[in-house]
Design an enzyme around this catalytic site. Sequence first.
Site, PDB file in Angstrom:
ATOM      1  N   HIS A  41      41.151  37.078 -20.282  1.00  0.00           N
ATOM      2  CA  HIS A  41      40.523  35.842 -20.729  1.00  0.00           C
ATOM      3  C   HIS A  41      41.508  34.688 -20.880  1.00  0.00           C
ATOM      4  O   HIS A  41      41.101  33.539 -21.031  1.00  0.00           O
ATOM      5  CB  HIS A  41      39.755  36.090 -22.044  1.00  0.00           C
ATOM      6  N   SER A  89      38.949  35.275 -14.685  1.00  0.00           N
ATOM      7  CA  SER A  89      38.945  36.174 -13.538  1.00  0.00           C
ATOM      8  C   SER A  89      39.524  35.487 -12.308  1.00  0.00           C
ATOM      9  O   SER A  89      39.366  34.282 -12.122  1.00  0.00           O
ATOM     10  CB  SER A  89      37.510  36.603 -13.215  1.00  0.00           C
ATOM     11  N   LYS A 101      24.001  39.847 -13.936  1.00  0.00           N
ATOM     12  CA  LYS A 101      24.552  40.496 -12.743  1.00  0.00           C
ATOM     13  C   LYS A 101      25.180  41.844 -13.111  1.00  0.00           C
ATOM     14  O   LYS A 101      25.055  42.825 -12.364  1.00  0.00           O
ATOM     15  CB  LYS A 101      25.593  39.583 -12.097  1.00  0.00           C
ATOM     16  N   ASP A 102      25.842  41.890 -14.272  1.00  0.00           N
ATOM     17  CA  ASP A 102      26.428  43.158 -14.719  1.00  0.00           C
ATOM     18  C   ASP A 102      25.346  44.176 -15.068  1.00  0.00           C
ATOM     19  O   ASP A 102      25.521  45.384 -14.841  1.00  0.00           O
ATOM     20  CB  ASP A 102      27.348  42.926 -15.925  1.00  0.00           C
ATOM     21  N   GLU A 132      40.958  68.408 -10.010  1.00  0.00           N
ATOM     22  CA  GLU A 132      39.757  67.630  -9.769  1.00  0.00           C
ATOM     23  C   GLU A 132      40.014  66.631  -8.641  1.00  0.00           C
ATOM     24  O   GLU A 132      41.156  66.224  -8.406  1.00  0.00           O
ATOM     25  CB  GLU A 132      39.383  66.888 -11.055  1.00  0.00           C
TER      26      GLU A 132
END
Lengths: 413, 255
Positions: free
Chosen positions: A216, A220, A244-245, A288
């Site tokens: 922040h 971004s 959108k998220d 894994e």
Amino acid sequence: MSMPSSEKKKSGFIQWVDERLPVFTFINKELVDYPTPRNLNYWWNFGSLAGIVLVIMILTGIFLAMFYTPHVDHAFNSVERIMREVNYGWLIRYIHMNGASIFFIVVYIHMFRGLYYGSYKAPRELLWILGVVIFLLMMATAFMGYVLPWGQMSYWGATVITNLFSAIPIIGDPIVTWLWGGFSVANPTLNRFFALHYLFPFLIVGVVFLHLIALHQHGSNNPLGIDAKKPGDKIPFHPYYTVKDLLGLGVLLLVWGTFVFFAPNFFGEPDNYIPADPLITPEHIVPEWYFLPYYAILRSVPDKLGGVVLMFSAVFILTLMPWLDRSPIRSARFRPLYKILFWIFLVNCLILGWVGSQKPEGLPLILGRIATVYYFIHFLGLVPLLNRIERPQPLPDSLQKKSPSVEKSGDCS
Amino acid sequence: MNHRFLREIFIVFLNLLISDEPWANQQPPLPQEKWSFDQVFGTYDRAELQRGFQVYQQVCSTCHGLSHISYRHLKALGFSEAKIKAIAAQKEVQDGVDEEGNPLKRAGKPSDYFPNPFVNEKAARAANNGANPPDLSLIIKARKEGPHYVKALLKGYIEPSVGIQLAPGMSYNLYFSGHQIAMAPPLSDNLVQYADGTPATVDQMAHDVVTFLAWASEPEMEERKHLGVKILTYLLVFTVLMGLVKRRTWRRLEE
């Protein structure tokens, strides 16, 4: 556009609290009004998705811990008890178990997005390094979590991986004994792995907060990799990116749910449904899937210490990326050569993953060695040198594709 | 160094081309069977479950435990409470001590778990030619392609090809790793008599018992799939709605 919501009238109570403890101002600033580039594509969903997965993992994990017994005689059976007797225990456990894989898928996409769009470049170097720290903590957490069901792969995976530390000269063996709390992977090992598996996610939460503070600070990055300059280049986080998220979250939960309900053991090894037996080694010990590329690097070096050093270097080298890549252009969109290198690097990682799942002999061994060498050449040779020969394409001067009033942005619809 | 490297590649390719050695000791591909519990909407066939339980009780349970299954779980097979009580009562279990501290025995109750056939691993190995018969509670989940593998194994007893020497008491099984298995062929035609009159062929018994063991491995499967359809439907609606809301919200930016 709309008036910033912080200036909207607050109710008396909220006002009262906010003057004394500015949580509402904080939420407004960082989650509601927070200016975000308008052209983020769907690859930018994976950061917030990773955060949500982390929360779901912690919640399911806490419920599992209420029923799990970290003792070599009871661990396996306590997990089966969760699966069979505890109300919706199978659901919680399958969400958690598949969640580990989903978490790594999301985070790997998030990392490759950062690599493609140059999100690690100034002024976001520390943001990127904190991300690598989160990734390391995740790997440790996932590894210890996989040990807890105390199946064959749990036990032998733990044995193989902790034994890596014995490669350290002189102090290697004492370190391994110290890690185990004894002379083999045994009850003390299981106990401490449980304690640490419970602790580490909260450390991750802490580093995630630092990651967000760093994010922040400058906001971004974006697909064009240029800074927002013009008015309208940035839009408030809410409602544009909240919605959108949420859309991204819906898709993620659909994928996750498909595994949980219809293929819950897709990512797992059948051997882990056999209780751990120190006297019987499985034919083929594999970690894994999300560790396979590193496992391939480890095994492609004939020397144990060399393999361990190279494997850890493969992760740590990521922290140097902001200084290895000397190009001032962030986004690969305008870097024709880096774009090609990126995709070769991605394929190379997939090859390493496949090699890691195979026995280290014949073709996989040779392929693994080539891919390992290439992995490091990418970072230490190709990326640093690229800047000298690459002719970047001209950068646009705005985040809006054309004049905002004329054309709608393709990334947004 | 370059030379050695090239030679290594060459040798590998040569190996891949001419040598059948890597495949010699491997199991052939497993026959792919159809199961009632396959697919998204597959459920356990109740008749198969009950017959499979009978095969387990009368054949497998002599050597193999089923320690995670309790008699009360058998309700899922479609048995009545009374029938489960009767099944449980056939076994004698140890429970508590009397006033002098001697262990007490009583008839089994629905809340009891299936007893293990051997008191401990040593006893199991002593009775089984050195091998420890695995507990079957999770056998279908604990093997790659579990249902196909277990059925193939049960039917996989054949005469070894000439020249293969088996250790005394061992059998040859096409699908077992290394082919030499301590379990004697467990099934033969009409070994059990099915209550529902189904002909008890080896194939039928193997199929039924695998279905039963698949249930023992994943007793939650039917509930899981059922809940999954509901939750995924809900999520699908949620996602489509969010898609629409997102589109509408972002349209504002074009103004």
